[in-house]
Design an enzyme around this catalytic site. Structure first.
Site, PDB file in Angstrom:
ATOM      1  CG  HIS A  94       3.658  -0.312  -0.681  1.00 19.38           C
ATOM      2  ND1 HIS A  94       2.604   0.183  -1.393  1.00 19.38           N
ATOM      3  CD2 HIS A  94       3.816  -1.597  -1.086  1.00 19.38           C
ATOM      4  CE1 HIS A  94       2.133  -0.766  -2.192  1.00 19.38           C
ATOM      5  NE2 HIS A  94       2.851  -1.857  -2.023  1.00 19.38           N
TER       6      HIS A  94
ATOM      7  CG  ASP B 188       3.053   3.649  -0.704  1.00 21.44           C
ATOM      8  OD1 ASP B 188       3.824   3.505  -1.667  1.00 21.44           O
ATOM      9  OD2 ASP B 188       2.190   2.805  -0.361  1.00 21.44           O
TER      10      ASP B 188
ATOM     11  CD  GLU C 251      -2.137  -7.724  -3.378  1.00 25.53           C
ATOM     12  OE1 GLU C 251      -2.064  -7.093  -2.298  1.00 25.53           O
ATOM     13  OE2 GLU C 251      -2.181  -7.167  -4.487  1.00 25.53           O
TER      14      GLU C 251
ATOM     15  CD  GLU D  60      -4.770  -5.882  -7.081  1.00 26.78           C
ATOM     16  OE1 GLU D  60      -4.112  -5.776  -6.026  1.00 26.78           O
ATOM     17  OE2 GLU D  60      -4.470  -5.298  -8.129  1.00 26.78           O
TER      18      GLU D  60
ATOM     19  CG  HIS E 170      -3.255  -9.233  -8.567  1.00 28.51           C
ATOM     20  ND1 HIS E 170      -2.582  -9.114  -7.381  1.00 28.51           N
ATOM     21  CD2 HIS E 170      -3.022  -8.072  -9.224  1.00 28.51           C
ATOM     22  CE1 HIS E 170      -1.979  -7.948  -7.317  1.00 28.51           C
ATOM     23  NE2 HIS E 170      -2.232  -7.287  -8.439  1.00 28.51           N
TER      24      HIS E 170
ATOM     25  CG  ASP F 193      -5.449  -5.121  -2.675  1.00 26.12           C
ATOM     26  OD1 ASP F 193      -5.818  -4.887  -1.507  1.00 26.12           O
ATOM     27  OD2 ASP F 193      -4.270  -4.961  -3.064  1.00 26.12           O
TER      28      ASP F 193
ATOM     29  CG  ASP G 193      -2.309  -5.162 -12.128  1.00 28.33           C
ATOM     30  OD1 ASP G 193      -3.539  -5.192 -12.031  1.00 28.33           O
ATOM     31  OD2 ASP G 193      -1.543  -5.090 -11.146  1.00 28.33           O
TER      32      ASP G 193
ATOM     33  CG  ASP H 251      -3.795  -1.776 -10.402  1.00 26.41           C
ATOM     34  OD1 ASP H 251      -4.266  -2.901 -10.158  1.00 26.41           O
ATOM     35  OD2 ASP H 251      -2.632  -1.445 -10.096  1.00 26.41           O
TER      36      ASP H 251
ATOM     37  CG  ASP I 238      -3.777  -2.206  -5.403  1.00 27.57           C
ATOM     38  OD1 ASP I 238      -3.325  -1.176  -5.928  1.00 27.57           O
ATOM     39  OD2 ASP I 238      -3.071  -3.202  -5.150  1.00 27.57           O
TER      40      ASP I 238
END
Ligand code: XUL
Ligand code: CO
Length: 444
Positions: A109, A112, A240, A276, A279, A304, A315, A317, A347
């Site tokens: 991003h 980031d 996404e 993802e 998700h 992802d 989430d 991750d 991700d």
């Protein structure tokens, strides 16, 4: 192009050398047991089945803060009070990490890689100067950008949405951020550009004009696409999906909702889907279901890679470590033609109490290995077992006579009715789910 190890002014992972394939018997946690990048499986090198990417935000920026406490991880690149200096250190650490690990792609991003400035203008300049440095790093190492994106969810101005905000000033602010993130992606020769609409949704329909917000989102995406194309972006735009979190209801709920949106607003030529795992599970689907749906609608873009925790509903991750998921998604990918321009972006984050620097290597290595093992098993199932035949046989009544005519759309409802009236009662044919499951388990 092969990847060259990139070490900046300071080496951030001095104890870790290039991660090598050592085979399944190796006890070295910093080695690959199954991922052998050049090994040919199903007619191409393993690395081309995956196009692995590291996610900048989790791996280089995520120090483990949660709503109940601050970060726990001390990153040696975040060592000064000067955000610009830290961003430069972080870039060095990032490329050292990618090249030692062997993830040939990365994703980021805007926020980031470059710090947010005092105002929008300053933020854009910050991004531009970091992008120039990232370009040098890419050229010297051979690492490529899988996708770029803009963070349209952290800044409090986006609390009511970005492209779907009821305030035009916020929409324009988001557009400026997307313009500069697309510029960055073009400059870094990114293969894709992602939109994840974390704040594009609502928490109460009472104060929300959903039609207006969705119309605005579509206009925003059209304008972003036009800008990208006019400025030479030849890659794919990706949406996404995620059903919730941070918004209660997010517009890009799942693959089916995104396909309907893209078709309705005539965006389906340029926009595909970045799926993802966590998700998908939040939306009540499996990862394999979402990937298969995207392929079937001609909307598959990229992945992802992560997984959720089956015991809670948010989430998490986590790094993918579930072999069954890995096998199933590799079966779908092998059957459907593979990633093409997409990739597998991790991700994923190490747990809050995984505080050793080597843990970010181990998390990636374990996921790369489980996917490589998944690829080998999936390929064996498709090549050696009767799985594909069993699936085909279930539909064999459509291969000849009236079944075939129906499948090609040549029978109308009255004709179908006449056929039914003249035939015997359909016999009950087993779906054989348990047999299908046993075949997968035999190869695991
Ligand atoms: C959030 C998420 C994002 C997108 C990029 O759940 O997945 O990191 O991948 O904005
Ligand atoms: Co994501």
């Amino acid at each position: 192009m092969s990847i060259k190890i990139s070490i900046g002014k300071k080496e951030y992972f001095p104890k870790i050398k290039s991660i090598k394939y050592e085979g399944p018997k190796s006890k070295n946690p910093l080695s690959f047991k199954y991922y052998d990048s050049e090994k040919i499986i199903a007619e191409k090198p393993m690395k081309d089945h995956f196009r692995f990417a590291t996610a900048y935000w989790h791996t280089l920026c995520g120090t483990g803060g949660d709503p109940f406490g601050p970060g726990t991880k001390v990153f040696p690149w975040d060592c000064t009070d000067n955000p610009t200096k830290n961003a430069k250190n972080r870039l060095d650490a990032a490329f050292e990490f990618f090249t030692k690990l062997g993830t040939n792609f990365y994703c980021f991003h805007d926020r980031d890689i470059a710090p947010e400035g005092k105002n929008l203008r300053e933020s854009i300049i910050n991004l531009e100067s970091m992008v120039d440095l990232a370009k040098e790093k890419q050229e010297e190492s051979g690492v490529r950008l899988l996708w770029g994106t803009a963070n349209l969810f952290s800044n409090p101005i986006y609390m009511n949405g970005a492209a779907t905000s009821p305030d035009f000033k916020v929409v324009a602010h988001a557009a400026a951020q997307v313009k500069s993130a697309i510029d960055a992606t073009i400059k870094l020769k990114g293969d894709n550009y992602v939109f994840w609409g974390g704040r594009e949704g609502y928490s109460s329909l009472l104060n929300t004009n959903m039609k207006k917000e969705l119309d605005h989102l579509a206009i925003f995406l059209h304008k972003a696409k036009d800008y990208g194309r006019e400025n030479g972006f030849k890659g794919t735009f990706l949406i996404e999906p995620k059903p919730m979190e941070p918004s209660k209801h997010q517009y890009d709920f799942d693959v089916a909702a995104v396909v309907a949106f893209l078709k309705h607003y005539d965006l389906d030529e340029d926009f595909k889907i970045n799926i993802e795992n966590n998700h998908a599970t939040l939306a009540g689907h499996t990862f394999a279901h979402e990937i298969q749906s995207a392929f079937d609608y001609g909307a598959f873009g990229s992945l992802d890679i992560n997984q959720g925790d089956p015991h809670n509903g948010w989430d998490t991750d986590e790094f993918l470590h579930n072999i069954y998921d890995a096998v199933h998604i590799m079966m779908v990918l092998l059957e459907s033609g593979g990633l093409q321009n997409g990739g597998m972006n991790f991700d994923a984050k190490t747990r809050r109490n995984s505080t050793d620097l080597e843990d970010i290597f181990i998390g990636h290595i374990n996921s790369m290995d489980i996917l490589a093992k998944g690829l080998i098993i999936a390929n064996n199932i498709l090549k050696d077992s009767n799985y594909l035949d069993m699936k085909r046989v279930r539909y064999s009544s459509f291969n000849q006579n009236e079944g075939r005519q129906f499948s090609s759309g040549k029978l109308n409802l009255s004709q179908l009715s006449r056929i039914a009236l003249n035939q015997s009662i359909p016999e009950l044919k087993s779906g054989k789910q348990e047999l299908f499951e046993s075949i997968i388990n035999k190869y695991l």
